[in-house]
Enzyme design. Structure first.
Site, PDB file in Angstrom:
ATOM      1  N   GLU A 176     -17.758  19.491  -8.864  1.00  0.00           N
ATOM      2  CA  GLU A 176     -18.655  18.844  -8.136  1.00  0.00           C
ATOM      3  C   GLU A 176     -19.948  19.097  -8.013  1.00  0.00           C
ATOM      4  OE1 GLU A 176     -16.910  17.613  -4.353  1.00  0.00           O
ATOM      5  OE2 GLU A 176     -15.743  15.983  -5.141  1.00  0.00           O
ATOM      6  N   HIS A 226       2.338  30.871 -21.926  1.00  0.00           N
ATOM      7  CA  HIS A 226       3.297  30.434 -22.807  1.00  0.00           C
ATOM      8  C   HIS A 226       3.139  28.847 -22.937  1.00  0.00           C
ATOM      9  CE1 HIS A 226       5.861  33.823 -22.794  1.00  0.00           C
ATOM     10  NE2 HIS A 226       5.331  34.235 -21.796  1.00  0.00           N
ATOM     11  N   LYS A 238     -14.994   5.164  -5.772  1.00  0.00           N
ATOM     12  CA  LYS A 238     -14.678   4.625  -4.257  1.00  0.00           C
ATOM     13  C   LYS A 238     -15.017   3.129  -3.947  1.00  0.00           C
ATOM     14  CE  LYS A 238     -15.492   8.743  -1.409  1.00  0.00           C
ATOM     15  NZ  LYS A 238     -16.285   9.573  -0.452  1.00  0.00           N
TER      16      LYS A 238
HETATM   17  O1  PA5 Z   1     -17.233  18.428  -1.488  1.00  0.00           O
HETATM   18  C1  PA5 Z   1     -17.550  17.393  -0.888  1.00  0.00           C
HETATM   19  O2  PA5 Z   1     -18.643  16.900  -0.571  1.00  0.00           O
HETATM   20  C2  PA5 Z   1     -16.675  16.562  -1.164  1.00  0.00           C
HETATM   21  O3  PA5 Z   1     -15.382  16.990  -1.796  1.00  0.00           O
HETATM   22  C3  PA5 Z   1     -15.880  15.910   0.161  1.00  0.00           C
HETATM   23  O4  PA5 Z   1     -15.604  17.260   1.037  1.00  0.00           O
HETATM   24  C4  PA5 Z   1     -14.582  15.077   0.011  1.00  0.00           C
HETATM   25  O5  PA5 Z   1     -14.821  13.881  -0.743  1.00  0.00           O
HETATM   26  C5  PA5 Z   1     -14.070  14.614   1.540  1.00  0.00           C
HETATM   27  O6  PA5 Z   1     -15.250  13.950   2.316  1.00  0.00           O
HETATM   28  P1  PA5 Z   1     -15.469  13.798   3.650  1.00  0.00           P
HETATM   29  O7  PA5 Z   1     -15.334  15.098   4.364  1.00  0.00           O
HETATM   30  O8  PA5 Z   1     -16.522  13.007   4.012  1.00  0.00           O
HETATM   31  O9  PA5 Z   1     -14.175  13.231   4.158  1.00  0.00           O
END
Ligand code: PA5
Length: 397
Positions: free
Chosen positions: A266, A287, A388
């Protein structure tokens, strides 16, 4: 203690002049990082927050048998992977913490619902935005169960919310209902939130969070190593090694590699660039994917996390098994290197809470530097919003 070997099995794949040129920009990149908004995770946590977490931990332990954590991505992987690393494989007698919120599987949620019917549980919903679909669906299922079992006053005792200080539906609900709540600071994003109540509260039930906090900040001394690692990764990428495989030799570290995949995936994967993170658990995956690494498409480099010593002393044919495992690891690195796979090695003297927390800080720092080296914002994830939006549109049809 952590040791880094960025050279032995990497050198032939990197032009030394290019490395020196990039590494000489270290201070420039440190300044760049320090000028960004979302670096609250590099700052000291307020001691009062630790005390409130400990107070809530005592409250949970003395009133309930089980905590259900509801969160996804950066709101669960830090504490989940940490707990997986240390809990016992068998006869685990830690305080029961169930992690939900990561799936829409009817099978899983139906079985969870059934399981919790006869449990004395409380819920910790963790979401910075308060708008995450998986978290919200799981939370409403659990609320439904709580409503079937308890009065409104009792429900209030059983819900703990960790979210933004001011924004979002969850904060609104806290204000209306008076639930116990914790804040995820505005200047800390999900995958960088290890040192916030999002992870420290669930971890406090089974670990001394003071040790975790101390270990984490101790990781700051690896800033040069973190930048060096980021430079090497970038130069390997430029040399067509565009996939990084995090390789571990301890099954319990599997979820730590999941945390790493999320952190780097990310952070870097945007603007059509970035290293694709994947993982292997050895010797199991020797393996399966091992064949690909040895002789397949030469797109990969590996980052090994090695554990030097263990307390689990067990002998096989008069040889210490952990020594055998480490000999295998060294041999595999040599084999993969001979098959044109660069291998980076990060070695912990032992797997303990302080070391893992240090390593978490080290990797977060490297990921942030890497994002900057790739010319992207390390702290957003605009791509996640695309799915989303599609889901929202389809569900509202
Ligand atoms: O690293 C990030 O920002 C994302 O992976 C969020 O943690 C994830 O989408 C969950 O978001 P939220 O804490 O708003 O529910």
């Amino acid at each position: 203690m952590i040791k880094f070997d960025f050279k032995t099995y990497v050198k032939p794949f990197i032009d030394e002049n290019k490395f020196n040129e990039l590494y000489s920009k270290k201070n420039e990149y440190i300044d760049k990082l320090n000028s960004l908004d979302m670096i609250g995770w590099t700052k000291e946590i307020d001691k009062n927050i630790i005390s409130s977490i400990e107070k809530t931990r005592d409250y949970i332990k003395s009133n309930f048998d089980c905590l259900v954590v509801v969160g996804i991505g950066g709101s669960y992987l830090g504490s989940y992977s940490f707990h997986q690393a240390f809990k016992k494989y068998f006869n685990d007698n830690s305080f029961e913490v169930i992690y939900a919120g990561t799936t829409l599987s009817s099978k899983y949620l139906d079985e969870l619902y059934e399981y919790l019917k006869n449990k004395n549980f409380c819920v910790n919903v963790i979401s910075k935005s308060g708008t995450t679909m998986e978290t919200n669906i799981t939370y409403s299922l659990l609320k439904d169960l709580l409503k079937r079992k308890y009065t409104q006053d009792e429900i209030k005792r059983r819900i703990i919310i960790t979210t933004d200080k001011e924004k979002g539906n969850l904060r609104k609900e806290v204000n209306e209902e008076g639930y116990i709540s914790f804040e995820i600071p505005e200047d800390i994003g999900g995958r960088y939130s290890f040192i916030t109540p999002a992870h420290l509260l669930p971890l406090s039930l089974n670990y001394d969070i003071n040790k975790i906090v101390d270990g984490y900040y101790d990781g700051k001394r690896f800033i040069d190593n973190a930048f060096e690692y980021a430079c090497i990764r970038k130069l390997l990428f430029d040399n067509k090694k565009q996939v990084e495989c995090f390789t571990v030799y301890e099954e319990s570290l599997y979820y730590f590699t999941e945390w790493l995949k999320q952190l780097f995936g990310e952070t870097e994967g945007k603007n059509n660039t970035g290293i694709y993170p994947t993982s292997m658990v050895h010797t199991r995956d020797l393996h399966s994917l091992g064949q690909f690494v040895q002789e397949g498409n030469k797109i990969l480099f590996e980052t090994y996390i090695k554990i030097d010593k263990t307390n689990n002393y067990i002998k096989c044919n008069n040889e210490d098994l952990h020594t055998i495992n480490n000999i295998v690891e060294d041999s595999v690195m040599r084999a993969h290197f001979s098959g044109s796979t660069p291998c980076i090695e990060i070695e912990l003297d032992e797997l303990n809470e302080e070391n893992l927390s240090q390593l978490i800080y080290f990797f977060m720092l490297s990921a942030a530097f890497s994002g900057l080296l790739f010319g992207v914002n390390p702290f957003n994830q605009p791509g996640v919003e695309v799915y989303k939006k599609e889901v929202k549109e389809s569900l509202n049809k």
